[in-house]
Design a protein around this motif. Structure first.
Motif, PDB file in Angstrom:
ATOM      1  N   HIS A  95      45.291 -25.535  -1.045  1.00  0.00           N
ATOM      2  CA  HIS A  95      44.339 -26.545  -1.480  1.00  0.00           C
ATOM      3  C   HIS A  95      43.924 -27.444  -0.309  1.00  0.00           C
ATOM      4  O   HIS A  95      42.736 -27.692  -0.078  1.00  0.00           O
ATOM      5  CB  HIS A  95      44.970 -27.378  -2.598  1.00  0.00           C
ATOM      6  CG  HIS A  95      44.075 -28.433  -3.159  1.00  0.00           C
ATOM      7  ND1 HIS A  95      44.544 -29.479  -3.920  1.00  0.00           N
ATOM      8  CD2 HIS A  95      42.725 -28.625  -3.057  1.00  0.00           C
ATOM      9  CE1 HIS A  95      43.540 -30.249  -4.276  1.00  0.00           C
ATOM     10  NE2 HIS A  95      42.425 -29.756  -3.773  1.00  0.00           N
ATOM     11  N   PHE A 153      31.481 -29.061  -2.872  1.00  0.00           N
ATOM     12  CA  PHE A 153      32.496 -28.671  -3.885  1.00  0.00           C
ATOM     13  C   PHE A 153      33.000 -29.929  -4.588  1.00  0.00           C
ATOM     14  O   PHE A 153      32.898 -31.042  -4.059  1.00  0.00           O
ATOM     15  CB  PHE A 153      33.666 -27.920  -3.237  1.00  0.00           C
ATOM     16  CG  PHE A 153      34.514 -28.773  -2.326  1.00  0.00           C
ATOM     17  CD1 PHE A 153      35.697 -29.337  -2.782  1.00  0.00           C
ATOM     18  CD2 PHE A 153      34.121 -29.018  -1.008  1.00  0.00           C
ATOM     19  CE1 PHE A 153      36.477 -30.111  -1.940  1.00  0.00           C
ATOM     20  CE2 PHE A 153      34.898 -29.792  -0.166  1.00  0.00           C
ATOM     21  CZ  PHE A 153      36.084 -30.342  -0.626  1.00  0.00           C
ATOM     22  N   GLU A 177      47.061 -24.207 -14.394  1.00  0.00           N
ATOM     23  CA  GLU A 177      45.751 -24.867 -14.360  1.00  0.00           C
ATOM     24  C   GLU A 177      45.356 -25.193 -12.922  1.00  0.00           C
ATOM     25  O   GLU A 177      44.198 -25.052 -12.527  1.00  0.00           O
ATOM     26  CB  GLU A 177      45.805 -26.144 -15.195  1.00  0.00           C
ATOM     27  CG  GLU A 177      44.477 -26.885 -15.265  1.00  0.00           C
ATOM     28  CD  GLU A 177      44.566 -28.140 -16.107  1.00  0.00           C
ATOM     29  OE1 GLU A 177      43.605 -28.936 -16.077  1.00  0.00           O
ATOM     30  OE2 GLU A 177      45.611 -28.326 -16.781  1.00  0.00           O
ATOM     31  N   GLU A 212      44.098 -22.095 -11.050  1.00  0.00           N
ATOM     32  CA  GLU A 212      42.707 -21.744 -11.372  1.00  0.00           C
ATOM     33  C   GLU A 212      41.729 -22.580 -10.548  1.00  0.00           C
ATOM     34  O   GLU A 212      40.702 -22.076 -10.066  1.00  0.00           O
ATOM     35  CB  GLU A 212      42.454 -21.947 -12.865  1.00  0.00           C
ATOM     36  CG  GLU A 212      43.195 -20.961 -13.752  1.00  0.00           C
ATOM     37  CD  GLU A 212      42.977 -21.241 -15.229  1.00  0.00           C
ATOM     38  OE1 GLU A 212      42.219 -22.196 -15.540  1.00  0.00           O
ATOM     39  OE2 GLU A 212      43.569 -20.524 -16.065  1.00  0.00           O
ATOM     40  N   LYS A 213      42.048 -23.862 -10.369  1.00  0.00           N
ATOM     41  CA  LYS A 213      41.162 -24.738  -9.599  1.00  0.00           C
ATOM     42  C   LYS A 213      41.153 -24.345  -8.121  1.00  0.00           C
ATOM     43  O   LYS A 213      40.105 -24.354  -7.465  1.00  0.00           O
ATOM     44  CB  LYS A 213      41.605 -26.186  -9.761  1.00  0.00           C
ATOM     45  CG  LYS A 213      41.392 -26.747 -11.171  1.00  0.00           C
ATOM     46  CD  LYS A 213      41.851 -28.195 -11.247  1.00  0.00           C
ATOM     47  CE  LYS A 213      41.608 -28.773 -12.636  1.00  0.00           C
ATOM     48  NZ  LYS A 213      42.044 -30.176 -12.738  1.00  0.00           N
ATOM     49  N   ASP A 264      41.819 -21.360  -6.931  1.00  0.00           N
ATOM     50  CA  ASP A 264      41.096 -20.079  -6.826  1.00  0.00           C
ATOM     51  C   ASP A 264      39.580 -20.304  -6.804  1.00  0.00           C
ATOM     52  O   ASP A 264      38.840 -19.592  -6.109  1.00  0.00           O
ATOM     53  CB  ASP A 264      41.455 -19.179  -8.018  1.00  0.00           C
ATOM     54  CG  ASP A 264      42.848 -18.586  -7.878  1.00  0.00           C
ATOM     55  OD1 ASP A 264      43.401 -18.631  -6.769  1.00  0.00           O
ATOM     56  OD2 ASP A 264      43.377 -18.087  -8.889  1.00  0.00           O
ATOM     57  N   TYR A 265      39.132 -21.322  -7.561  1.00  0.00           N
ATOM     58  CA  TYR A 265      37.697 -21.619  -7.588  1.00  0.00           C
ATOM     59  C   TYR A 265      37.223 -22.060  -6.204  1.00  0.00           C
ATOM     60  O   TYR A 265      36.162 -21.602  -5.713  1.00  0.00           O
ATOM     61  CB  TYR A 265      37.423 -22.711  -8.620  1.00  0.00           C
ATOM     62  CG  TYR A 265      36.023 -23.255  -8.566  1.00  0.00           C
ATOM     63  CD1 TYR A 265      34.945 -22.497  -9.055  1.00  0.00           C
ATOM     64  CD2 TYR A 265      35.760 -24.508  -8.016  1.00  0.00           C
ATOM     65  CE1 TYR A 265      33.649 -22.988  -8.988  1.00  0.00           C
ATOM     66  CE2 TYR A 265      34.468 -25.002  -7.950  1.00  0.00           C
ATOM     67  CZ  TYR A 265      33.423 -24.248  -8.438  1.00  0.00           C
ATOM     68  OH  TYR A 265      32.133 -24.719  -8.364  1.00  0.00           O
ATOM     69  N   LEU A 266      38.006 -22.912  -5.526  1.00  0.00           N
ATOM     70  CA  LEU A 266      37.645 -23.350  -4.179  1.00  0.00           C
ATOM     71  C   LEU A 266      37.635 -22.171  -3.205  1.00  0.00           C
ATOM     72  O   LEU A 266      36.764 -22.066  -2.331  1.00  0.00           O
ATOM     73  CB  LEU A 266      38.621 -24.432  -3.684  1.00  0.00           C
ATOM     74  CG  LEU A 266      38.603 -25.772  -4.413  1.00  0.00           C
ATOM     75  CD1 LEU A 266      39.531 -26.754  -3.695  1.00  0.00           C
ATOM     76  CD2 LEU A 266      37.192 -26.347  -4.492  1.00  0.00           C
ATOM     77  N   TYR A 267      38.592 -21.293  -3.358  1.00  0.00           N
ATOM     78  CA  TYR A 267      38.668 -20.130  -2.464  1.00  0.00           C
ATOM     79  C   TYR A 267      37.438 -19.236  -2.635  1.00  0.00           C
ATOM     80  O   TYR A 267      36.873 -18.732  -1.656  1.00  0.00           O
ATOM     81  CB  TYR A 267      39.945 -19.342  -2.743  1.00  0.00           C
ATOM     82  CG  TYR A 267      40.082 -18.113  -1.878  1.00  0.00           C
ATOM     83  CD1 TYR A 267      40.427 -18.220  -0.535  1.00  0.00           C
ATOM     84  CD2 TYR A 267      39.838 -16.848  -2.397  1.00  0.00           C
ATOM     85  CE1 TYR A 267      40.533 -17.102   0.274  1.00  0.00           C
ATOM     86  CE2 TYR A 267      39.937 -15.716  -1.605  1.00  0.00           C
ATOM     87  CZ  TYR A 267      40.294 -15.848  -0.270  1.00  0.00           C
ATOM     88  OH  TYR A 267      40.383 -14.746   0.535  1.00  0.00           O
ATOM     89  N   ASN A 268      37.016 -19.070  -3.871  1.00  0.00           N
ATOM     90  CA  ASN A 268      35.839 -18.232  -4.129  1.00  0.00           C
ATOM     91  C   ASN A 268      34.583 -18.858  -3.538  1.00  0.00           C
ATOM     92  O   ASN A 268      33.696 -18.140  -3.038  1.00  0.00           O
ATOM     93  CB  ASN A 268      35.658 -18.004  -5.626  1.00  0.00           C
ATOM     94  CG  ASN A 268      36.706 -17.047  -6.180  1.00  0.00           C
ATOM     95  OD1 ASN A 268      37.174 -16.165  -5.466  1.00  0.00           O
ATOM     96  ND2 ASN A 268      37.086 -17.230  -7.438  1.00  0.00           N
ATOM     97  N   LEU A 269      34.514 -20.197  -3.571  1.00  0.00           N
ATOM     98  CA  LEU A 269      33.370 -20.873  -2.947  1.00  0.00           C
ATOM     99  C   LEU A 269      33.317 -20.574  -1.454  1.00  0.00           C
ATOM    100  O   LEU A 269      32.257 -20.249  -0.895  1.00  0.00           O
ATOM    101  CB  LEU A 269      33.476 -22.396  -3.156  1.00  0.00           C
ATOM    102  CG  LEU A 269      33.035 -22.967  -4.498  1.00  0.00           C
ATOM    103  CD1 LEU A 269      33.223 -24.486  -4.492  1.00  0.00           C
ATOM    104  CD2 LEU A 269      31.569 -22.620  -4.787  1.00  0.00           C
ATOM    105  N   GLU A 285      32.450 -16.791  -0.814  1.00  0.00           N
ATOM    106  CA  GLU A 285      31.045 -16.449  -1.037  1.00  0.00           C
ATOM    107  C   GLU A 285      30.157 -16.992   0.070  1.00  0.00           C
ATOM    108  O   GLU A 285      29.159 -16.372   0.464  1.00  0.00           O
ATOM    109  CB  GLU A 285      30.586 -17.011  -2.384  1.00  0.00           C
ATOM    110  CG  GLU A 285      31.214 -16.310  -3.575  1.00  0.00           C
ATOM    111  CD  GLU A 285      30.879 -16.997  -4.891  1.00  0.00           C
ATOM    112  OE1 GLU A 285      30.117 -17.997  -4.853  1.00  0.00           O
ATOM    113  OE2 GLU A 285      31.380 -16.548  -5.930  1.00  0.00           O
TER     114      GLU A 285
END
Length: 444
Positions: A109, A123, A137, A140-141, A143-148, A151
């Protein structure tokens, strides 16, 4: 066996106390195992049945079989301790894994936050949860940053060496407490942070307050990393964590012991008014108060229970000796209490008497024939031996009298007549010379 003997006399009151004492310890141990298993979702019908069966088995043993209770219940408590350690080992494994996952997520993180800002990628940031149980939980948050980042920056087909290094870095994690930029290299600081992290990890594994863990983490984050005394402050914080953990573990153990001590006192059914105040301390975090109360509770139980046992033993022994024809007055009883020695005889003119020696609690009694040291000219080795054999018959009668009072008699040690020279004491001066009559020998 007609010489000196060491005898244990166990009264009904003592047998009852022995059973109550051991069953109270067993109940509390079972409650501890059960509570721990329930807390960690490991309590099964099979475990419930085993614990219930164990308690029921020992509850059904007669208090008259006190030696079996003493021998087996202590072993059962040791077995339950081992069973709890097995449960603890499983929990430690689970919590260790969860801690490592939480640590890696927090590290990831921090670094994702840095990389996204560095690349000017928008972000929505979020705080690290203070409760490690919210890890899914949190994952999941993250993982969302990693995907940003992935991409916006990564092309899986054409990764640069720097991008590969970033991916490796994000997958490996770092110190839970490190908020340095990932490229920095401060090995000494990292080493100190690692020590602090390990201390916090032990707190978590030992199930010590997560709020306190987060408090220590926050204090670490507020330290000025550029301050000249930064290393000293880190070391000081690590010591504080270790001391707090030690105190909490001691507090937990003391509370368990106090609970057992209070339950033992309540088993005496004396309606002690201060017990309620002591029970309130089970919810306290003051280790000194709990330790002091525990010491008082143990001392009080020992004092009260021993007083009950001693009085019943003394009364039973006095009655048995009197029924067997020995004379005991109040002065002799007082001397026995004070000096631990009682010498009795059947008549004033007796050349021989019997000495009873014991500690103040009468837990073991040594009984032996003694001779009047002022009349050794009337004695012989054969006469001394004969008197010890007569005493064997009398002890047999005393034993029967005591057993009729529902007392258990156990001869721990016995010596053959004539093996040990008779002890000489000053018996009464007034006597009438008489011939000692031999008596038919009876073996115990």
């Amino acid at each position: 066996m007609s010489g000196p003997k060491v005898v244990r006399i166990v009264t009904p009151a003592e047998r009852r106390l022995i059973k109550q004492r051991w069953l109270t310890r067993l109940k509390n141990k079972i409650e501890q195992v059960k509570a721990y298993a329930i807390k960690h979702n490991m309590f099964t019908e099979e475990l419930q049945a085993a614990l219930d069966e164990t308690l029921q088995y020992y509850q059904n043993i007669s208090e008259d079989d006190y030696r079996k209770i003493e021998r087996e219940v202590s072993g059962q408590i040791e077995f339950l301790d081992k069973e709890k350690k097995i449960l603890v080992k499983k929990v430690v494994k689970i919590r260790t894994s969860k801690w490592e996952s939480y640590k890696n997520l927090k590290s990831t993180h921090n670094e994702l936050r840095f990389l996204l800002k560095n690349k000017s990628i928008d972000f929505q940031d979020f705080d690290t949860p203070s409760n490690i149980n919210e890890i899914e939980e949190y994952r999941e948050k993250v993982d969302y940053l990693y995907n940003l980042l992935k991409e916006a920056s990564f092309d899986s087909q054409t990764l640069t060496e720097e991008q590969k290094a970033i991916q490796e870095r994000l997958s490996s994690g770092d110190s839970l407490l490190s908020v340095q930029e990932w490229r920095s290299n401060r090995s000494k600081v990292i080493s100190r942070l690692k020590k602090l992290e390990n201390a916090l990890k032990e707190m978590y594994i030992s199930e010590i307050s997560q709020n306190k863990i987060q408090e220590f983490m926050d204090r670490c984050a507020k330290l000025d990393k550029e301050a000249p005394n930064y290393n000293l402050l880190l070391d000081s914080l690590t010591i504080q964590v270790a001391e707090f953990s030690k105190n909490q573990l001691a507090l937990r153990e003391a509370k368990e012991e106090l609970k057992t001590a209070i339950d033992q006192l309540e088993s005496l059914e004396l309606n002690l008014s201060f017990i309620d105040k002591w029970t309130v301390l089970l919810n306290s975090d003051n280790l000194d108060d709990i330790k002091n109360t525990l010491e008082k509770a143990k001392y009080l139980y020992t004092e009260i229970s021993e007083k009950i046992i001693i009085e019943t033993r003394r009364k039973a022994i006095k009655r048995a000796l009197q029924d067997a024809g020995y004379e005991i007055n109040n002065t002799m009883e007082t001397a026995w209490v004070e000096n631990g020695s009682l010498v009795v005889k059947k008549t004033k003119s007796s050349l021989y008497g019997v000495e009873f020696m014991s500690p103040k609690n009468l837990s073991r009694i040594q009984a032996r024939v003694v001779a009047d040291k002022n009349r050794d000219h009337e004695r012989s080795l054969d006469l001394d031996k004969n008197q010890e054999e007569i005493w064997c018959d009398e002890l047999h009668d005393i034993k029967a009298i005591l057993e009729n009072q529902n007392l258990s008699i156990v001869v721990d040690k016995a010596t053959e007549a004539g093996i040990v020279k008779l002890k000489e004491v000053a018996l009464s001066d007034g006597y009438v010379k008489r011939e000692i009559q031999t008596k038919k020998r009876k073996k115990l």
